[in-house]
Write a protein that holds these residues in place. Structure first.
Motif, PDB file in Angstrom:
ATOM      1  N   ALA A   1     103.074 -27.660 -35.281  1.00 42.47           N
ATOM      2  CA  ALA A   1     101.881 -28.502 -35.406  1.00 42.47           C
ATOM      3  C   ALA A   1     101.202 -28.197 -36.737  1.00 42.47           C
ATOM      4  N   ILE A   2     101.046 -29.223 -37.566  1.00 39.31           N
ATOM      5  CA  ILE A   2     100.454 -29.067 -38.887  1.00 39.31           C
ATOM      6  C   ILE A   2      99.153 -29.862 -38.940  1.00 39.31           C
ATOM      7  N   GLN A   3      98.083 -29.221 -39.396  1.00 43.76           N
ATOM      8  CA  GLN A   3      96.788 -29.893 -39.538  1.00 43.76           C
ATOM      9  C   GLN A   3      96.268 -29.684 -40.953  1.00 43.76           C
ATOM     10  N   SER A   4      95.951 -30.795 -41.599  1.00 43.74           N
ATOM     11  CA  SER A   4      95.538 -30.796 -42.995  1.00 43.74           C
ATOM     12  C   SER A   4      94.021 -30.677 -43.092  1.00 43.74           C
ATOM     13  N   LEU A   5      93.561 -29.863 -44.057  1.00 41.46           N
ATOM     14  CA  LEU A   5      92.135 -29.622 -44.240  1.00 41.46           C
ATOM     15  C   LEU A   5      91.783 -29.699 -45.723  1.00 41.46           C
ATOM     16  N   GLY A   6      90.515 -29.893 -46.023  1.00 36.73           N
ATOM     17  CA  GLY A   6      90.079 -29.870 -47.404  1.00 36.73           C
ATOM     18  C   GLY A   6      89.370 -31.139 -47.822  1.00 36.73           C
ATOM     19  N   HIS A   7      89.291 -31.342 -49.133  1.00 37.40           N
ATOM     20  CA  HIS A   7      88.596 -32.495 -49.703  1.00 37.40           C
ATOM     21  C   HIS A   7      89.494 -33.103 -50.776  1.00 37.40           C
ATOM     22  N   PHE A   8      90.224 -34.139 -50.402  1.00 36.17           N
ATOM     23  CA  PHE A   8      91.146 -34.800 -51.322  1.00 36.17           C
ATOM     24  C   PHE A   8      91.379 -36.236 -50.848  1.00 36.17           C
ATOM     25  N   ASP A   9      91.849 -37.071 -51.758  1.00 36.74           N
ATOM     26  CA  ASP A   9      92.168 -38.459 -51.432  1.00 36.74           C
ATOM     27  C   ASP A   9      93.581 -38.501 -50.861  1.00 36.74           C
TER      28      ASP A   9
ATOM     29  N   ASN B   1      97.008 -21.356 -44.159  1.00 36.93           N
ATOM     30  CA  ASN B   1      97.394 -21.632 -45.539  1.00 36.93           C
ATOM     31  C   ASN B   1      96.123 -21.948 -46.319  1.00 36.93           C
ATOM     32  N   PHE B   2      95.634 -20.955 -47.039  1.00 37.26           N
ATOM     33  CA  PHE B   2      94.336 -21.069 -47.687  1.00 37.26           C
ATOM     34  C   PHE B   2      94.429 -21.924 -48.953  1.00 37.26           C
ATOM     35  N   GLY B   3      93.353 -22.607 -49.254  1.00 38.67           N
ATOM     36  CA  GLY B   3      93.263 -23.366 -50.491  1.00 38.67           C
ATOM     37  C   GLY B   3      92.985 -22.426 -51.663  1.00 38.67           C
TER      38      GLY B   3
ATOM     39  N   ALA C   1     103.123 -33.496 -51.204  1.00 41.76           N
ATOM     40  CA  ALA C   1     102.907 -34.046 -52.532  1.00 41.76           C
ATOM     41  C   ALA C   1     101.668 -33.384 -53.132  1.00 41.76           C
ATOM     42  N   ALA C   2     101.656 -33.234 -54.436  1.00 38.03           N
ATOM     43  CA  ALA C   2     100.548 -32.561 -55.118  1.00 38.03           C
ATOM     44  C   ALA C   2      99.253 -33.351 -54.956  1.00 38.03           C
ATOM     45  N   ILE C   3      98.144 -32.615 -54.895  1.00 39.43           N
ATOM     46  CA  ILE C   3      96.833 -33.259 -54.928  1.00 39.43           C
ATOM     47  C   ILE C   3      96.367 -33.311 -56.381  1.00 39.43           C
ATOM     48  N   ARG C   4      95.291 -34.029 -56.635  1.00 33.34           N
ATOM     49  CA  ARG C   4      94.800 -34.196 -57.997  1.00 33.34           C
ATOM     50  C   ARG C   4      93.926 -33.012 -58.427  1.00 33.34           C
ATOM     51  N   SER C   5      93.788 -32.860 -59.701  1.00 32.27           N
ATOM     52  CA  SER C   5      92.946 -31.802 -60.263  1.00 32.27           C
ATOM     53  C   SER C   5      91.522 -31.954 -59.754  1.00 32.27           C
ATOM     54  N   GLY C   6      90.924 -30.846 -59.350  1.00 33.15           N
ATOM     55  CA  GLY C   6      89.555 -30.853 -58.846  1.00 33.15           C
ATOM     56  C   GLY C   6      89.450 -31.043 -57.350  1.00 33.15           C
ATOM     57  N   GLU C   7      90.564 -31.420 -56.693  1.00 29.38           N
ATOM     58  CA  GLU C   7      90.562 -31.576 -55.235  1.00 29.38           C
ATOM     59  C   GLU C   7      90.951 -30.254 -54.575  1.00 29.38           C
ATOM     60  N   THR C   8      90.680 -30.139 -53.297  1.00 31.72           N
ATOM     61  CA  THR C   8      91.008 -28.922 -52.551  1.00 31.72           C
ATOM     62  C   THR C   8      91.775 -29.283 -51.290  1.00 31.72           C
ATOM     63  N   ARG C   9      92.706 -28.415 -50.929  1.00 30.96           N
ATOM     64  CA  ARG C   9      93.477 -28.633 -49.705  1.00 30.96           C
ATOM     65  C   ARG C   9      93.885 -27.293 -49.113  1.00 30.96           C
TER      66      ARG C   9
END
Length: 425
Positions: free
Chosen positions: A295-303, A273-275, A339-347
């Motif tokens: 199995a779900i693994q979360s990736l990216g740069h977000f709070d 699942n690409f960002g 849940a949605a991430i914030r603007s400018g973040e990546t997931r």
């Protein structure tokens, strides 16, 4: 860096390289050389035994480590009032009932939306594991913490995300690969499938994405994530994991043309699942094995405290989902979203799963139900069809309790100690 198992003798052709003290001692003392060879053989023997064990049982954590993880997780058990038997499995027990279609387009909601609806938040900094239990304390889902003894695992998560994002930059995705029932982001599934209309399991056709998919499947960081998720599955649902192995391994042996995407992961399929904004709509993966785990693994740069939570609607739970964790859920029967991430973040996310139809195909002696009916007696076919009615319950009975996992870990520690004393390992 020296090579493991390399000869201690330094070839004369390498000018300016002096032999080590150990190499000189071995040259002067034949007994020392024999001792070194004995140690080398012992290491090779243990490596061979470990390889056979992985092939037989899957990639399992060591008994001692598993026991410690389970004991620590006992302080973080999350009890839920859900009745597992009431979850929407189909009558055959190998797929889930399809959800009712909603008239409006689904949306990704922010954290505030769910809090207003009374959802609870599971705080998670990634260092702990949270077993989720119901009915007789059976563990039906787990939030698995990242490895505590290996900080490089987080580095692999970053590298895996970077590999996914860079590999898809020049890909031409079709509209249905970007806008689909699970969300508005690019996704590519790969692996083995079997479902309605197919006469036998087959490899998913990834079309023009073949080179990209091959690169991702061979990426050592993504492989590391895949193996960790599979090992977590084996640790927290060993009886379900064995059920998978007892069906999946013979399937690949009988049908060698099927591609095993990761040789040390039990799962037959994966989704990339690409960002930069891979947050899913509320959905269930109805074609997956209902009592099996995704199995779900979360990736990216977000709070992860402000967005990207894994939403479990039936439980009214918001799971904080930091990088490095694995969430194992029965995705066919639990409605889940992000849940949605914030603007400018990546997931992005990396998931592994197994189609329930593969188990049915193996149970039917590697053929369709119609072919089975034509190949066995009426009585045998009747008995097999009756077994469908109890499969969902039998699947749920494979879930373990904390007490069972602790007892099993302690028994394995004792067995391993006994084998060491007898020189078996």
């Amino acid at each position: 860096m020296g090579l493991v198992g390399a000869s201690p003798h330094i070839p004369a052709e390498q000018p300016g390289v002096l032999p080590s003290k150990r190499a000189i001692e071995c040259d002067d003392d034949p007994g020392a050389d024999r001792g070194a060879k004995k140690v080398k053989r012992s290491h090779a023997h243990r490596k061979e035994l470990r390889s056979k064990q992985i092939q037989k049982d899957g990639h399992l954590p060591s008994p001692k480590k598993l026991g410690a993880v389970v004991e620590q997780a006992a302080s973080f058990v999350l009890d839920t009032p859900i009745v597992l038997e009431d979850l929407p499995s189909s009558s055959c027990g190998y797929r889930a009932k399809a959800p009712e279609r909603k008239p409006s387009k689904p949306l990704v909601h922010d954290l505030t939306h769910y809090l207003r609806l009374g959802f609870r938040v599971l705080k998670n900094d990634g260092s702990n594991t949270f077993p989720i239990v119901a009915g007789s304390n059976r563990i039906f889902a787990v939030v698995v913490g990242r490895p505590k003894d290996d900080p490089s695992f987080l580095d692999s998560c970053v590298e895996a995300f970077d590999a996914m994002q860079s590999s898809c930059q020049d890909e031409a995705f079709k509209p249905h690969e970007i806008h689909h029932p699970r969300g508005d982001y690019a996704v590519v599934n790969t692996g083995v499938v079997y479902g309605q209309g197919l006469q036998a399991p087959c490899n998913l056709n990834v079309g023009t994405h073949a080179a990209m998919v091959d690169g991702l499947l061979n990426n050592r960081h993504i492989r590391r994530l895949a193996i960790y998720a599979s090992a977590a599955f084996s640790a927290w649902a060993p009886k379900v994991f064995k059920y998978y192995k007892d069906h999946i391994d013979p399937l690949f042996e009988r049908m060698p043309h099927l591609r095993r995407i990761f040789d040390r992961s039990i799962f037959t399929s994966a989704a990339f699942n690409f960002g930069p904004n891979a947050c899913t709509f509320a959905h269930r993966d109805c074609m997956n094995c209902p009592f099996g785990w995704c199995a779900i693994q979360s990736l990216g740069h977000f709070d992860h405290t402000l967005g990207g939570h894994l939403v479990l609607e039936e439980l009214k739970l918001l799971l904080e989902f930091p990088i490095g964790c694995v969430v194992l859920i029965p995705s066919a029967v639990l409605t889940h979203a992000n849940a949605a991430i914030r603007s400018g973040e990546t997931r992005a996310s990396f998931t592994q799963y197994c189609a329930g139809g593969l188990f049915r195909f193996v149970d039917n002696d590697y053929q369709t139900q119609a072919q089975l009916q034509a190949s066995v007696s009426e009585e045998e076919f009747r008995v097999r069809m009756e077994q469908k009615g109890s499969r969902w319950k039998r699947g749920l009975d494979l879930y373990s309790t904390m007490e069972e996992l602790l007892a099993d870990a302690h028994a394995r520690v004792e067995k391993e100690a006994s084998q060491r004393e007898e020189g078996q390992i």
